[in-house]
Design an enzyme around this catalytic site. Structure first.
Site, PDB file in Angstrom:
ATOM      1  N   HIS A  29       0.839  -1.198   0.000  1.00 55.90           N
ATOM      2  CA  HIS A  29       0.000   0.000   0.000  1.00 55.90           C
ATOM      3  C   HIS A  29       0.879   1.255   0.000  1.00 55.90           C
ATOM      4  O   HIS A  29       0.545   2.254  -0.643  1.00 55.90           O
ATOM      5  CB  HIS A  29      -0.896   0.027   1.237  1.00 55.90           C
ATOM      6  CG  HIS A  29      -2.123  -0.825   1.148  1.00 55.90           C
ATOM      7  ND1 HIS A  29      -3.182  -0.522   0.327  1.00 55.90           N
ATOM      8  CD2 HIS A  29      -2.465  -1.965   1.802  1.00 55.90           C
ATOM      9  CE1 HIS A  29      -4.141  -1.428   0.474  1.00 55.90           C
ATOM     10  NE2 HIS A  29      -3.722  -2.318   1.357  1.00 55.90           N
TER      11      HIS A  29
ATOM     12  N   GLU B 204      -6.485 -12.034   3.010  1.00 61.18           N
ATOM     13  CA  GLU B 204      -7.468 -10.964   2.856  1.00 61.18           C
ATOM     14  C   GLU B 204      -8.072 -11.006   1.458  1.00 61.18           C
ATOM     15  O   GLU B 204      -7.391 -10.641   0.482  1.00 61.18           O
ATOM     16  CB  GLU B 204      -6.811  -9.593   3.098  1.00 61.18           C
ATOM     17  CG  GLU B 204      -6.235  -9.429   4.495  1.00 61.18           C
ATOM     18  CD  GLU B 204      -5.453  -8.141   4.677  1.00 61.18           C
ATOM     19  OE1 GLU B 204      -5.198  -7.774   5.838  1.00 61.18           O
ATOM     20  OE2 GLU B 204      -5.102  -7.494   3.666  1.00 61.18           O
TER      21      GLU B 204
END
Length: 212
Positions: free
Chosen positions: A123, A188
């Protein structure tokens, strides 16, 4: 009391600045998804208290990615439209200081679900995106096997529980993302890394410096 002290010591061990890296890296070009495709919905929970740290960590509900990743997300959205679905984005580029905050806010088994700030997150490189699907007819988010940011095995992309419809939605999203060069995180279902992530450096630039 001992447990609390140990957890506190572990948390304060997080570095104060991003890790040093050696390049060369691509020149960053973070672009805002909403400007590329307004039909992509946003649900930026980190700009609200509705997240696992229970407070806003972004001043604005915006989602940025490096241009190649952002354009790939737009292609995914176009790929899904004939199937009756669109994308809803939770997060994209995340400043390194927020990754550090997440690390300090978790402990024990929860640490499996957050990035170690000593290594940084994809990220932080602008090449990871958190997202789900919404139904084009209703405009509502579809059911998935777990909620976003749920720190349980239900979040695993291989989880075989829950409803058949929820698993079908999860797998539909995965197929569309993988077709455009993304790979899913093993714990995830919502987290996807773009293929070029290693070519970008870790950044700690606030949203306010990225323009409007």
């Amino acid at each position: 009391m001992t447990t609390v002290m140990l957890m506190s010591a572990e948390a304060t061990a997080a570095p104060l600045r991003p890790p040093m890296e050696t390049g060369p890296f691509r020149t960053p070009e973070l672009v805002e998804i909403a400007q590329l495709d307004p039909s992509i919905k946003l649900d930026v929970r980190y700009a609200t208290p509705n997240n696992f740290v229970h407070k806003a960590v972004y001043a604005e509900p915006r989602v940025f990615l490096q241009r190649p990743a952002a354009e790939a997300v737009v292609r995914v959205n176009a790929r899904l439209k004939p199937q009756g679905y669109g994308l809803i984005l939770f997060d994209g580029y995340r400043p390194w200081s927020v990754t550090r905050l997440f690390w300090e806010s978790t402990s024990g088994t929860q640490r499996m679900f957050v990035a170690d700030p000593r290594e940084g997150s994809r990220h932080n490189r602008g090449c990871a995106v958190d997202l789900s699907l919404y139904d084009l007819k209703t405009g509502q988010a579809v059911a998935m096997p777990s909620d976003y940011d749920e720190m349980t095995e239900r979040a695993y992309p291989t989880y075989d529980g829950g409803t058949a419809a929820a698993r079908e939605h999860r797998d539909r999203l995965r197929a569309a993302m993988e077709a455009e060069g993304f790979s899913v995180h093993p714990r995830e279902w919502w987290h996807y890394d773009y293929a070029l992530w290693q070519e970008y450096a870790i950044l700690d630039v606030p949203f306010s410096d990225l323009g409007h």
